[in-house]
Design an enzyme around this catalytic site. Structure first.
Site, PDB file in Angstrom:
ATOM      1  N   ALA A   1       4.732   2.172   0.869  1.00  0.00           N
ATOM      2  CA  ALA A   1       3.821   1.255   0.191  1.00  0.00           C
ATOM      3  C   ALA A   1       2.814   2.094  -0.588  1.00  0.00           C
ATOM      4  CB  ALA A   1       3.102   0.394   1.221  1.00  0.00           C
TER       5      ALA A   1
ATOM      6  N   GLY B   1       7.640   2.129   3.649  1.00  0.00           N
ATOM      7  CA  GLY B   1       8.349   1.042   2.977  1.00  0.00           C
ATOM      8  C   GLY B   1       9.662   1.475   2.343  1.00  0.00           C
TER       9      GLY B   1
ATOM     10  N   GLU C   1      12.050   1.386   5.145  1.00  0.00           N
ATOM     11  CA  GLU C   1      12.228  -0.040   5.460  1.00  0.00           C
ATOM     12  C   GLU C   1      13.105  -0.744   4.417  1.00  0.00           C
ATOM     13  OE1 GLU C   1       7.915  -0.265   5.781  1.00  0.00           O
ATOM     14  OE2 GLU C   1       8.149  -1.230   7.724  1.00  0.00           O
TER      15      GLU C   1
ATOM     16  N   GLU D   1       3.470   5.569   9.032  1.00  0.00           N
ATOM     17  CA  GLU D   1       2.309   4.667   9.031  1.00  0.00           C
ATOM     18  C   GLU D   1       1.260   5.052  10.071  1.00  0.00           C
ATOM     19  OE1 GLU D   1       5.447   3.694   8.840  1.00  0.00           O
ATOM     20  OE2 GLU D   1       5.635   2.238   7.214  1.00  0.00           O
TER      21      GLU D   1
HETATM   22  N1  COA Z   1       1.365   5.653  -2.306  1.00  0.00           N
HETATM   23  C1  COA Z   1       0.701   6.006  -3.417  1.00  0.00           C
HETATM   24  N2  COA Z   1       0.874   7.185  -4.046  1.00  0.00           N
HETATM   25  C2  COA Z   1       1.773   8.031  -3.513  1.00  0.00           C
HETATM   26  C3  COA Z   1       2.503   7.734  -2.358  1.00  0.00           C
HETATM   27  C4  COA Z   1       2.275   6.483  -1.754  1.00  0.00           C
HETATM   28  N3  COA Z   1       2.948   6.089  -0.658  1.00  0.00           N
HETATM   29  N4  COA Z   1       3.295   8.790  -2.056  1.00  0.00           N
HETATM   30  C5  COA Z   1       3.073   9.715  -3.019  1.00  0.00           C
HETATM   31  N5  COA Z   1       2.158   9.268  -3.886  1.00  0.00           N
HETATM   32  C6  COA Z   1       1.628   9.945  -5.074  1.00  0.00           C
HETATM   33  C7  COA Z   1       0.662  11.057  -4.712  1.00  0.00           C
HETATM   34  O1  COA Z   1      -0.629  10.518  -4.469  1.00  0.00           O
HETATM   35  C8  COA Z   1       0.741  11.901  -5.948  1.00  0.00           C
HETATM   36  O2  COA Z   1       0.006  11.272  -6.959  1.00  0.00           O
HETATM   37  P1  COA Z   1      -0.982  12.170  -7.935  1.00  0.00           P
HETATM   38  O3  COA Z   1      -0.043  13.148  -8.606  1.00  0.00           O
HETATM   39  O4  COA Z   1      -1.550  11.152  -8.857  1.00  0.00           O
HETATM   40  O5  COA Z   1      -1.945  12.814  -7.009  1.00  0.00           O
HETATM   41  C9  COA Z   1       2.194  11.817  -6.336  1.00  0.00           C
HETATM   42  O6  COA Z   1       2.688  10.614  -5.739  1.00  0.00           O
HETATM   43  C10 COA Z   1       3.043  12.956  -5.839  1.00  0.00           C
HETATM   44  O7  COA Z   1       2.893  13.060  -4.435  1.00  0.00           O
HETATM   45  P2  COA Z   1       2.421  14.393  -3.689  1.00  0.00           P
HETATM   46  O8  COA Z   1       1.815  13.995  -2.381  1.00  0.00           O
HETATM   47  O9  COA Z   1       1.593  15.231  -4.599  1.00  0.00           O
HETATM   48  O10 COA Z   1       3.828  15.108  -3.451  1.00  0.00           O
HETATM   49  P3  COA Z   1       4.190  16.170  -2.314  1.00  0.00           P
HETATM   50  O11 COA Z   1       5.512  16.724  -2.686  1.00  0.00           O
HETATM   51  O12 COA Z   1       3.065  17.093  -2.072  1.00  0.00           O
HETATM   52  O13 COA Z   1       4.375  15.290  -0.976  1.00  0.00           O
HETATM   53  C11 COA Z   1       5.127  13.388   0.318  1.00  0.00           C
HETATM   54  C12 COA Z   1       5.396  14.335  -0.871  1.00  0.00           C
HETATM   55  C13 COA Z   1       6.163  12.286   0.286  1.00  0.00           C
HETATM   56  C14 COA Z   1       5.246  14.180   1.637  1.00  0.00           C
HETATM   57  C15 COA Z   1       3.692  12.812   0.198  1.00  0.00           C
HETATM   58  O14 COA Z   1       3.538  12.284  -1.107  1.00  0.00           O
HETATM   59  C16 COA Z   1       3.378  11.721   1.174  1.00  0.00           C
HETATM   60  O15 COA Z   1       3.159  11.982   2.346  1.00  0.00           O
HETATM   61  N6  COA Z   1       3.329  10.459   0.689  1.00  0.00           N
HETATM   62  C17 COA Z   1       2.925   9.334   1.499  1.00  0.00           C
HETATM   63  C18 COA Z   1       4.018   8.914   2.435  1.00  0.00           C
HETATM   64  C19 COA Z   1       3.529   7.775   3.309  1.00  0.00           C
HETATM   65  O16 COA Z   1       2.655   7.910   4.135  1.00  0.00           O
HETATM   66  N7  COA Z   1       4.175   6.602   3.150  1.00  0.00           N
HETATM   67  C20 COA Z   1       3.892   5.452   3.966  1.00  0.00           C
HETATM   68  C21 COA Z   1       2.923   4.562   3.305  1.00  0.00           C
HETATM   69  S1  COA Z   1       2.601   3.137   4.323  1.00  0.00           S
END
Ligand code: COA
Length: 260
Positions: free
Chosen positions: A66, A111, A114, A134
């Protein structure tokens, strides 16, 4: 139909739906959920669509969950309604009478995991990573993660994934039954399409019947589930597809199903 967060392409009966926010790792914003709802309706209602593939844009993520920026702004009532809305959309995909396959091309977190679990089939590229992070945000999954994950991989494995918030790689996902197959990234769409084409050689009413039966049996005690299967088996025996399928076998020719 105009989409702003999805790409939609119909390839000889198979709808290819790509979540297209690669700069945000295809995170599910309100807009994406709204358009997935539209796309789910399209899959179900458009007779030209016989099956669908859902994937993510770019080579890094399927869907990274999400949209956390939107989630962070939710009060309890808004969070509940966000969860109900997304869950409803995923349920629409899950109850589609036409097969829906998740082609998981990278991170499938929150998500994203999911969404993949709500699809009938899952093929992962070798670089795919699955997880329900989450808990790291201080919340539980809201789009069915704590419900579908234990049903797919068992309580113990599901709880490990849910409680740690850690990631499972593609091979581990295959081992625990979270995905059907793992393929090289450059083969992902071709293998996904091939699997669906194999299914689409079969009777459309029978495909819809299998999807519905597997879904409905989950809520039923064994005896009732078996009784329901017998009823549906009897109903389908009245279809033209059944006449065609059995007739073609006996005549040693390929069947040509009309979905009636
Ligand atoms: N919601 C909103 N933005 C997200 C996102 C999410 N779930 N996942 C990634 N992004 C965005 C980041 O904020 C970043 O944006 P920016 O460039 O404007 O700062 C961009 O996508 C790239 O992500 P980044 O975190 O820089 O990549 P990474 O390779 O360092 O890490 C992940 C990859 C997937 C490990 C990391 O993005 C992450 O942990 N995302 C969230 C996962 C999560 O908790 N999902 C469950 C949500 S309920």
């Amino acid at each position: 139909m105009p989409y702003s967060t999805l790409l939609y392409e119909l390839r000889d009966g198979i709808a290819l739906i790509t979540v297209n926010r690669p700069d945000k790792l295809n995170a599910l914003s309100h807009a994406v959920i709204g358009e997935l709802e539209q796309a789910a309706g399209h899959i179900v209602e458009d007779a030209a669509v016989r099956a669908a593939i859902i994937t993510g844009a770019g080579s890094k993520a399927f869907v990274a969950g999400a949209d956390i920026a939107e989630l962070a702004a939710c009060d309890p009532a808004a969070a509940r309604s966000l969860s109900e809305r997304g869950s409803g959309v995923f349920r629409r995909l899950e109850t589609s009478p036409k097969p829906v396959l998740a082609a998981v091309n990278g991170f499938a977190l929150g998500g994203g995991c999911e969404l993949a679990m709500a699809c009938h089939l899952r093929i992962a590229s070798e670089n795919a990573r699955f997880g329900q992070p989450e808990v790291k945000l201080g919340i539980i999954p809201g789009y069915g993660g704590s419900v579908r994950l234990p049903r797919l991989v068992g309580r113990g494995r599901a709880l490990e994934i849910l409680l740690t918030g850690g990631m499972v790689d593609a091979q581990e996902a295959l081992r625990i039954g979270l995905v059907n197959r793992v393929v090289p990234a450059d083969r992902l769409l071709a293998e996904s399409e091939q699997l669906l084409r194999t299914a689409l050689e079969n009777g459309p009413l029978a495909l819809a019947g299998c999807i519905r039966m597997v879904d409905e049996q989950e809520a039923l005690p064994l005896e009732q589930a078996l009784a329901l299967e017998s009823r549906r088996f009897g109903e389908l025996a009245g279809s033209e597809d059944f006449r065609e399928g059995t007739g073609a076998f006996l005549a040693k020719r390929k069947p040509s199903f009309g979905g009636r």
